[in-house]
Design an enzyme around this catalytic site. Structure first.
Site, PDB file in Angstrom:
ATOM      1  N   SER A   9      -9.844  -2.744  17.356  1.00 27.53           N
ATOM      2  CA  SER A   9     -10.845  -3.642  16.785  1.00 27.53           C
ATOM      3  C   SER A   9     -10.180  -4.916  16.241  1.00 27.53           C
ATOM      4  O   SER A   9      -9.601  -5.664  17.033  1.00 27.53           O
ATOM      5  CB  SER A   9     -11.627  -2.867  15.717  1.00 27.53           C
ATOM      6  OG  SER A   9     -12.731  -3.590  15.283  1.00 27.53           O
ATOM      7  N   ASP A  27     -20.951  -0.175  22.030  1.00 23.90           N
ATOM      8  CA  ASP A  27     -20.337  -0.795  20.842  1.00 23.90           C
ATOM      9  C   ASP A  27     -21.224  -1.944  20.346  1.00 23.90           C
ATOM     10  O   ASP A  27     -21.473  -2.895  21.078  1.00 23.90           O
ATOM     11  CB  ASP A  27     -18.936  -1.319  21.212  1.00 23.90           C
ATOM     12  CG  ASP A  27     -18.119  -1.702  19.994  1.00 23.90           C
ATOM     13  OD1 ASP A  27     -18.723  -2.012  18.947  1.00 23.90           O
ATOM     14  OD2 ASP A  27     -16.881  -1.693  20.093  1.00 23.90           O
ATOM     15  N   HIS A  36     -18.305   2.006  18.747  1.00 26.08           N
ATOM     16  CA  HIS A  36     -17.099   1.329  18.266  1.00 26.08           C
ATOM     17  C   HIS A  36     -15.958   2.334  18.034  1.00 26.08           C
ATOM     18  O   HIS A  36     -14.786   1.975  18.123  1.00 26.08           O
ATOM     19  CB  HIS A  36     -17.432   0.564  16.975  1.00 26.08           C
ATOM     20  CG  HIS A  36     -16.407  -0.459  16.618  1.00 26.08           C
ATOM     21  ND1 HIS A  36     -16.043  -1.481  17.471  1.00 26.08           N
ATOM     22  CD2 HIS A  36     -15.629  -0.606  15.510  1.00 26.08           C
ATOM     23  CE1 HIS A  36     -15.105  -2.217  16.888  1.00 26.08           C
ATOM     24  NE2 HIS A  36     -14.826  -1.707  15.707  1.00 26.08           N
TER      25      HIS A  36
HETATM   26  C1  MLT Z   1     -13.074  -8.775  14.233  1.00 23.64           C
HETATM   27  O1  MLT Z   1     -13.540  -9.295  13.235  1.00 23.64           O
HETATM   28  O2  MLT Z   1     -11.885  -8.822  14.561  1.00 23.64           O
HETATM   29  C2  MLT Z   1     -14.020  -8.015  15.097  1.00 23.64           C
HETATM   30  O3  MLT Z   1     -15.321  -8.384  14.825  1.00 23.64           O
HETATM   31  C3  MLT Z   1     -13.825  -6.552  14.927  1.00 23.64           C
HETATM   32  C4  MLT Z   1     -14.039  -6.133  13.511  1.00 23.64           C
HETATM   33  O4  MLT Z   1     -15.176  -5.980  13.086  1.00 23.64           O
HETATM   34  O5  MLT Z   1     -13.062  -5.987  12.826  1.00 23.64           O
END
Ligand code: MLT
Length: 210
Positions: free
Chosen positions: A105, A155, A186
């Site tokens: 992520s 996701d 996710h």
């Molecule tokens: C990010 O902010 O890098 C992506 O949206 C994934 C997350 O939620 O951390």
């Protein structure tokens, strides 16, 4: 090792591979250690904690809203993390050529950003639930780099289109990209981890260009 500015954990291994574990938003340097162990129980582990706080939770770079990144901060944090990894390789005596970045992520997004901004640091990366972090002015040369990308078909945080665009961008830059989408959201699933491990095992020594 304090000079490089990332709280981190380093665990030595019994093989010559090192996994760089990059956690998701709200995680820390402990979050992905079980995953790293599952992927390769003998690898050394370098696991930094993201330096940016969002409502008290750690991330690797600032965002303005869900999926909308603060690009200046992203670039600065990308460069800082790349410098930290290089310094850590010297300090802990691991071989950067045998380093595999494993990001989940937010951690996958900064790993992708390192691939695009600091080519030459990673020869392999596993990007789990990643999206396009930034569009570089010029595509880097990623020939000889292996990338595994895993998306979740359901996701709600990472748009599939953005994951696909990332896969295309990295392929166009010359990386050997394997992108798979799983019946998942996710969160990671066991099925995909089995396949990710197989990819990791299969690529050992498969990189004559580096
Ligand atoms: C990010 O902010 O890098 C992506 O949206 C994934 C997350 O939620 O951390």
């Amino acid at each position: 090792m304090t000079e490089a500015g990332f709280v981190h954990q380093f665990i030595s291994g019994t093989s010559d591979r090192t996994l760089l574990l990059l956690h998701g938003t709200g995680g820390d340097e402990q979050q992905l250690i079980p995953l790293g162990r599952e992927l390769d129980s003998g690898a050394a582990i370098l696991s930094p904690r993201g330096n940016v706080l969002e409502n008290g939770t750690a991330r690797f770079f600032r965002r303005l809203a869900e999926g909308v990144f603060d690009l200046e901060d992203l670039k600065a944090q990308t460069d800082a993390l790349a410098a930290f990894v290089r310094a850590a390789a010297g300090h802990y005596h691991f071989d950067l050529e045998k380093l595999v970045a494993v990001g989940y992520s937010n951690g996958a997004n900064i790993a992708a950003s390192i691939l695009l901004r600091r080519p030459g640091l990673f020869s392999a990366a596993m990007l789990l639930r990643a999206m396009v972090p930034l569009i570089p002015e010029e595509l880097p040369d990623l020939r000889g780099v292996d990338v595994w990308i895993a998306g979740g078909k359901e996701d709600m945080l990472i748009p599939r289109l953005s994951t696909e665009q990332l896969a295309e961008m990295l392929s166009e830059a010359g990386a050997e990209v394997t992108a798979r989408f799983f019946d998942a959201g996710h969160a990671l699933t066991n099925t995909e981890l089995v396949l990710a491990k197989r990819w990791l095992d299969g690529r050992t020594g498969a990189n004559p260009n580096r």
